[in-house]
Design a protein around this motif. Structure first.
Motif, short mmCIF file in Angstrom:
data_model
loop_
_atom_site.label_atom_id
_atom_site.label_comp_id
_atom_site.label_asym_id
_atom_site.label_seq_id
_atom_site.Cartn_x
_atom_site.Cartn_y
_atom_site.Cartn_z
N PRO A 38 0.89 -1.25 -0.19
CA PRO A 38 -0.15 0.04 0.48
C PRO A 38 0.55 1.45 -0.25
N GLU A 39 0.74 2.08 -0.35
CA GLU A 39 0.85 3.46 -1.00
C GLU A 39 0.19 4.83 -1.24
N ILE A 40 0.30 5.60 -0.23
CA ILE A 40 -0.39 6.95 -0.47
C ILE A 40 0.75 8.35 -0.96
N HIS A 41 0.66 8.95 -1.76
CA HIS A 41 1.87 9.46 -2.97
C HIS A 41 1.29 10.89 -1.56
N PRO A 42 2.20 11.60 -0.56
CA PRO A 42 2.03 12.51 -0.10
C PRO A 42 1.15 13.99 -0.14
N ASP A 43 1.83 14.74 -1.01
CA ASP A 43 1.21 15.42 -1.88
C ASP A 43 -0.17 14.80 -2.67
N ALA A 44 0.45 14.32 -3.96
CA ALA A 44 -1.35 14.28 -4.56
C ALA A 44 -2.36 13.11 -4.12
N GLY A 45 -1.82 13.26 -3.09
CA GLY A 45 -3.08 11.87 -2.49
C GLY A 45 -3.98 11.21 -3.50
N ILE A 46 -2.85 10.45 -4.22
CA ILE A 46 -3.51 9.35 -4.33
C ILE A 46 -3.20 8.22 -3.94
N ALA A 47 -3.43 6.97 -3.68
CA ALA A 47 -3.39 6.19 -2.55
C ALA A 47 -3.01 4.81 -3.29
N THR A 48 -2.65 4.01 -3.39
CA THR A 48 -2.74 2.54 -4.26
C THR A 48 -2.53 1.63 -3.47
N PHE A 49 -2.94 0.62 -4.12
CA PHE A 49 -2.39 -0.80 -2.62
C PHE A 49 -2.16 -1.93 -4.86
N ARG A 50 -1.14 -2.47 -4.27
CA ARG A 50 -0.81 -3.95 -4.93
C ARG A 50 -0.98 -4.83 -4.07
N VAL A 51 -1.11 -5.79 -4.28
CA VAL A 51 -0.82 -7.23 -3.68
C VAL A 51 -0.59 -8.49 -5.11
N ASP A 52 0.82 -8.43 -4.79
CA ASP A 52 1.40 -9.68 -5.32
C ASP A 52 1.13 -11.71 -4.94
N ILE A 53 0.55 -11.92 -5.82
CA ILE A 53 0.43 -13.02 -4.90
C ILE A 53 1.43 -14.77 -5.82
N ASP A 54 2.09 -15.84 -5.17
CA ASP A 54 2.33 -16.49 -5.98
C ASP A 54 1.66 -17.85 -5.60
N VAL A 55 1.56 -18.94 -6.12
CA VAL A 55 0.96 -19.89 -6.18
C VAL A 55 1.49 -21.68 -6.42
N SER A 56 3.04 -21.82 -6.18
CA SER A 56 3.35 -22.68 -6.82
C SER A 56 3.61 -23.97 -6.42
N THR A 57 3.46 -25.08 -7.59
CA THR A 57 2.93 -26.46 -6.81
C THR A 57 4.17 -27.35 -8.43
N CYS A 58 4.72 -29.05 -7.06
CA CYS A 58 4.58 -29.35 -8.08
C CYS A 58 4.09 -30.66 -7.97
N GLY A 59 3.90 -31.46 -8.75
CA GLY A 59 2.85 -33.14 -8.48
C GLY A 59 1.72 -32.86 -9.14
N VAL A 60 0.64 -33.56 -9.04
CA VAL A 60 -0.56 -33.78 -9.46
C VAL A 60 -1.27 -32.77 -8.54
N ILE A 61 -1.41 -31.19 -7.90
CA ILE A 61 -1.83 -30.24 -7.61
C ILE A 61 -2.04 -28.91 -8.21
N SER A 62 -2.87 -28.42 -8.93
CA SER A 62 -3.12 -27.53 -9.82
C SER A 62 -3.30 -26.53 -8.80
N PRO A 63 -2.97 -24.86 -9.10
CA PRO A 63 -2.86 -24.29 -8.95
C PRO A 63 -3.88 -23.06 -9.50
N LEU A 64 -4.22 -23.80 -10.54
CA LEU A 64 -5.52 -23.38 -11.48
C LEU A 64 -6.82 -23.66 -10.88
N LYS A 65 -6.88 -23.87 -10.11
CA LYS A 65 -8.34 -24.45 -9.37
C LYS A 65 -8.65 -23.49 -7.79
N ALA A 66 -7.19 -22.84 -7.73
CA ALA A 66 -7.53 -21.75 -6.75
C ALA A 66 -7.95 -19.95 -7.64
N LEU A 67 -7.91 -19.93 -8.92
CA LEU A 67 -8.21 -19.15 -9.33
C LEU A 67 -8.56 -17.90 -9.17
#
Length: 188
Positions: free
Chosen positions: A121-150
């Motif tokens: 989360p970030e807020i520009h101190p002068d302009a008042g623009i607030a942004t929020f970024r979320v980075d998510i990684d679901v990394s699997t091996c084997g038969v389980i698939s991350p696509l099920k959680a899309l």
């Protein structure tokens, strides 16, 4: 219907679903900015993110090995969950009482893969623009698939923009020893 691929030996075919989720708003006054920070800290704290990722583990059919989480000041959070495809049974040496007490967590680092989330989360101190970024990684091996959680993951965050990347790396072998660089179908 296509039959399932019968695998042999170690499977190093890694499937990773990555999200970048963005939210943008205008927080003109210091009160608006403080309200935005409070909203982010309430809705996207480490406890809630852990609940979301724990649900992802259930959806993809994995098992939790360990959870690490952290809230940051003044805002932001991170959670990492190590997962396995099969339940992990402790060895005799891990459950033996001597020479000391039992550990609270029995961890096989790294059995299959991981799920992570980081917020920015970030807020520009002068302009008042607030942004929020979320980075998510679901990394699997084997038969389980991350696509099920899309769909579940997309609906857990109030967002303006979502970018999704799906990568498959490595290979696996069938029972005849042939290499396979993909082990599942993708339906759009």
């Amino acid at each position: 219907m296509k039959s399932k691929l019968k695998l042999h030996g170690f499977n190093n075919l890694t499937k990773t679903l990555s999200f970048n989720i963005y939210d943008i708003c205008y927080a003109e006054t210091p009160q608006d900015q403080q309200a935005y920070v409070e909203y982010i800290n309430k809705e996207y704290n480490a406890k809630r993110l852990t609940q979301i990722l724990t649900e992802v583990v259930d959806i993809i059919g994995a098992n939790i090995l360990n959870i690490a989480s952290q809230d940051y000041e003044p805002q932001g959070a991170s959670v990492t969950i190590l997962i396995s495809e099969e339940p992990v049974t402790p060895t005799d040496s891990q459950i033996e009482e001597s020479p000391g007490p039992l550990p609270e967590i029995i961890l096989a680092h790294l059995d299959k893969s991981h799920i992570t989330v980081h917020t920015y989360p970030e807020i520009h101190p002068d302009a008042g623009i607030a942004t929020f970024r979320v980075d998510i990684d679901v990394s699997t091996c084997g038969v389980i698939s991350p696509l099920k959680a899309l769909n579940f993951l997309i609906h857990q965050f109030d967002s303006d923009i979502v970018t999704v990347d799906y990568r498959v790396r490595g290979f696996t072998r069938d029972v005849e020893g042939n290499k396979h660089f993909f082990d599942h179908e993708i339906n759009s």
